[in-house]
Every structure is written in C-alpha cells, then in structure tokens.
Design a protein around this motif. Structure first.
Motif, PDB file in Angstrom:
ATOM      1  N   UNK A 139      13.748  27.685  -0.071  1.00 52.58           N
ATOM      2  CA  UNK A 139      12.815  28.363  -0.973  1.00 52.58           C
ATOM      3  C   UNK A 139      12.854  27.789  -2.384  1.00 52.58           C
ATOM      4  N   UNK A 140      13.858  26.989  -2.694  1.00 54.67           N
ATOM      5  CA  UNK A 140      14.040  26.507  -4.066  1.00 54.67           C
ATOM      6  C   UNK A 140      13.192  25.279  -4.329  1.00 54.67           C
ATOM      7  N   UNK A 141      12.606  25.235  -5.523  1.00 54.41           N
ATOM      8  CA  UNK A 141      11.839  24.056  -5.936  1.00 54.41           C
ATOM      9  C   UNK A 141      12.753  22.917  -6.351  1.00 54.41           C
ATOM     10  N   UNK A 142      14.058  23.217  -6.485  1.00 55.74           N
ATOM     11  CA  UNK A 142      15.007  22.180  -6.876  1.00 55.74           C
ATOM     12  C   UNK A 142      15.408  21.288  -5.708  1.00 55.74           C
ATOM     13  N   UNK A 143      14.971  21.666  -4.506  1.00 56.44           N
ATOM     14  CA  UNK A 143      15.304  20.875  -3.316  1.00 56.44           C
ATOM     15  C   UNK A 143      14.023  20.477  -2.587  1.00 56.44           C
ATOM     16  N   UNK A 144      13.253  19.566  -3.162  1.00 58.01           N
ATOM     17  CA  UNK A 144      12.028  19.145  -2.472  1.00 58.01           C
ATOM     18  C   UNK A 144      12.362  18.363  -1.207  1.00 58.01           C
ATOM     19  N   UNK A 145      11.451  18.438  -0.248  1.00 56.39           N
ATOM     20  CA  UNK A 145      11.666  17.722   1.001  1.00 56.39           C
ATOM     21  C   UNK A 145      11.446  16.230   0.786  1.00 56.39           C
ATOM     22  N   UNK A 146      12.309  15.429   1.372  1.00 57.25           N
ATOM     23  CA  UNK A 146      12.176  13.972   1.322  1.00 57.25           C
ATOM     24  C   UNK A 146      11.792  13.482   2.708  1.00 57.25           C
ATOM     25  N   UNK A 147      10.512  13.234   2.946  1.00 58.86           N
ATOM     26  CA  UNK A 147      10.063  12.880   4.295  1.00 58.86           C
ATOM     27  C   UNK A 147      10.683  11.574   4.772  1.00 58.86           C
TER      28      UNK A 147
END
Length: 438
Positions: A270-278
């Motif tokens: 839920x945190x914006x500090x952990x964006x997904x890295x595809x």
C-alpha cells in the motif's frame, strides 16, 4: 475646470455668432429684421437641442433597440462618451458572463456539493455533486424552497436554529453527509455538502483492522504466556508434557510470525515508497514452484494438476508468487481430502489469465464481495483449523491492483470455487529483438 471650459466655450461661441449675425442683419435691414433673425436663430438652436434631447431620451428608454444617435456641437461629445460607456458596459457584461460560466464550470467539477440559495432558502443554483448528495435537479427544482426539497427533521432543525457555525452530520440516501450553511452577501446563502461515506468506511476498516489484529495476536500470546507460566511454576513437569507445551508454543509463535509478515507485506504493497519494479516473470517456473508448495501443504490428500499455455508477463515475481500462492493454498485448505485442485495459466483474447479451480466446500454468495477485506472470515472456526491469518486475499487484492489485474470469484456452496485473475493484454512480455551482426 478644463472639462467645463471645453463644454461651455463652443456653446458661447455659437451664441456669440448668432448675436453678431443678428447685429449685421439689423445694421443693413433695420433693427426689427435683426431681432427677427436673432429670434429665428435662437428658436432653431432650441429646436435642435430639444430634438437631441428627445433622441437621447428615446435611446435611454431602450438602449438595445437602436443605434446611439449622432450629435452636433456639444452633443457630439455627450454621445461619444455615452457610446464609450455603453461599449465598456457591454465588455464588462461579457467578462462577467464568462467569469460566471467559468465559476459554474469550476463548481461543477468539485467533489463537494454547492447549493446557492437566497435569504428565504429558494434554490438559485447547485452543482452536480449537490444533485447526487441531496437528490436535487437544477432544471426541475430551481426557484423552489430547499426545505421542501430536503425533507429531513434534522435538516429542518438545523435551519430553524440557525447555528451555522457547526456543521450538520446527516444520514441521507445511504450516504453520510456533512452539511454546512455559509451566509454571504445580504440575500444569499451557500449550502456545502461533503460525502463522508467512503472516509467513514475506511475509518471503520481501520478500527476493525486494529481490533482484529489485536485479537489475532492476543490468542497465541495468551497460549505462549500460559505455558511459560506453567513451566516456571512447575519446573518438574514430565518430558512428554513439556514437549507438548513446547510444540504448541512453537505453533503459536509461527502463527504470530506469519501474521506479522502478512501485515508488513500489506503495508509495503500500500505504500508509495515501494513502487513496483517490473521484470520478466517466468510463469512456467513460478507455477511449478507453487504447485510443489501446494503438494507439500496437501501432504498427498489432494490431486493437484497444473496446465500452462500462455506467455510470460511483466511484473514482480515475488508479489505474484505471494498472490498466486495464497489463492492455491486457500484452495488446498478449504478442499476436503481426496478433492481436486486445478491450476491453469491461459492466454485469452483480453489478456493472460491465472485460474485456480477446486471442488471444495464453496462459498455462499453473500460472502464473495467481502472476501478481500482484511481479517474477513466466512467461517471463523474453520479458519483457525486451517491456520490462516485472514490477510491472504487482501494481499492478493493489492498485488493485483499494482499489476492492473482483476480478480473474479465464482463459487457454489458444496460444489467448489473458481478464482480467476485477469491480466491486461499489455502485461504480456515481448522479448527485445537481438541485433545480429551483419
């Protein structure tokens, strides 16, 4: 002083010219003729002034019906100034209309409702949000009293008491609304409405989450502390009882660890500090691992099959392992012994799909829409038997949101369930072309 001189000087010169002309006529033709000429000239000037006054009066009665008249002498300046004033007024009116249109457009885009009323609460204007909140229709209700349109006792009391410094919380049309009236000008009032339904739902979920998490952690802690107290007070316990207590303590400690890990996973998702890295997700390898984990969990009690006929996708391998693993492990936990679980990866027209199908206990329809809520359990007693944390499907939901995927659940009680994850077509991994040396 200059403006006065500019106005009176031409008039005095014209009057002086008339008198001089009369004197010349009187000198050559006699004093009577001069007086008659002077009278006729003055009469002509007076008629001209009356004519211009009449034309000005007619134009003032209806300025939009005719063109502003031309003038002569001082009237030229008068009509010129009136023309400039009219032009400026038209410009200001155009600007005012544009500003009003822009204001209404801006108000129409607000998420909060805005209702403009006069001093006796007749509706003058409202934006679409207010129409949704209060059930109003501007084209139908304009000019009607708002208290006749919003028939609610609490709202009527709020109007009657007139204590507008505090907002009114109102339950209306399955919504929780916060209303406040703001007086402005002498004959206008603004009613502002804010829909707090979603924020209230989120706040309720937060309270439930804290309560459920506290409850889930308290149970294993109670068990562990109880056994520790027994071990402290009874140091001479036989080895078999001690080993039984240690086994239960280890199980409860593992349960707490699983719960904390799932809570941390949800927080990270839920945190914006952990964006997904595809990255490229090797689907076949991933699902083979999940099948092996499911077979270990099943301990040979179920038939678990895997069918892979689709492309790799771009995404997070760890997150998808968690989501797919939760769906498969749930199927194992809620399928009786000798049941069958089928894991599939296929390519549909809309995009790749991951499917888990079982012939387990099934789910009643009223529970399906709430399965992805934190700690929501269809059967609490069975959830304790299966050792689930109650957060698995919530994790699935957030992983899929990060991958722009959707979860579809189909189930019939007593016959089994089907969990289908639909990925968009743009999730498919397309290998980059390799440059070949010429």
């Amino acid at each position: 002083m200059n403006s006065r001189l500019a106005f009176w000087l031409p008039a005095m010169l014209r009057l002086f010219g008339v008198l001089m002309l009369s004197s010349v006529i009187g000198f050559f033709f006699g004093s009577i003729s001069g007086l008659v000429a002077a009278a006729l000239a003055l009469a002509f000037i007076a008629l001209m002034q009356l004519s211009y006054l009449y034309r000005l009066n007619s134009w003032l009665d209806d300025p939009d019906s005719a063109r502003l008249p031309d003038g002569w002498g001082a009237w030229t300046d008068v009509f010129s100034r009136l023309y400039r004033m009219r032009r400026d007024d038209e410009k200001h009116q155009t600007e005012l209309i544009e500003w009003l249109a822009r204001f209404r457009q801006a108000m129409s885009l607000l998420p909060d409702g805005v209702v403009i009323m006069d001093d006796v609460l007749f509706l003058e204007w409202c934006n679409p949000a207010a129409e949704r909140h209060l059930g109003l229709k501007l084209d139908r209700d304009e000019g009607m009293r708002v208290t006749n349109l919003i028939r609610n006792p609490d709202f009527m009391d709020y109007i009657i008491l007139g204590r507008y410094e505090q907002p009114l919380i109102l339950a209306l049309k399955d919504r929780k609304l916060i209303l406040q009236i703001i007086p402005f000008e002498n004959r206008r009032q603004i009613l502002v409405t804010h829909d707090a339904t979603e924020s209230e739902r989120i706040e309720m979920m937060r309270r439930d989450f804290i309560a459920n998490a506290s409850h889930e952690l308290r149970t294993p802690l109670t068990v562990i502390n109880g056994f520790l107290e027994i071990a402290y007070l009874q140091p001479n316990l036989d080895s078999q009882t001690r080993m039984s207590h240690l086994k239960l303590m280890a199980e409860q400690g593992q349960r707490m660890q699983n719960l904390v890990e799932d809570m941390l996973t949800l927080t990270r998702l839920e945190s914006v500090d952990y964006p997904m890295r595809p990255e490229r997700v090797a689907i076949h390898s991933l699902l083979e691992q999940i099948q092996q984990e499911a077979e270990a969990l099943s301990a040979g009690k179920h038939t678990i099959t895997l069918h892979v006929d689709g492309p790799d996708i771009n995404g997070s391998t760890d997150e998808l392992r968690s989501a797919f693993g939760n769906l498969v492990s749930n199927a194992v936990r809620y399928t009786p012994t000798d049941g069958a679980i089928k894991i599939s990866w296929i390519e549909a027209n809309s995009g790749p799909q991951f499917i888990v199908q079982d012939n387990g206990i099934g789910i009643r329809p009223e529970h399906i829409s709430r399965l992805t809520e934190r700690f929501y359990r269809v059967d609490k007693s069975r959830s304790r038997e299966t050792k689930g944390t109650g957060l698995g499907l919530a994790i699935v939901k957030h992983v899929l949101l990060r991958h722009s995927a959707a979860l579809v659940i189909e189930s019939t009680q007593g016959e089994g369930s089907l969990f289908k994850v639909k990925f968009p077509s743009n999730a498919v991994h397309h290998p980059q072309p390799v440059d070949q040396a010429s």
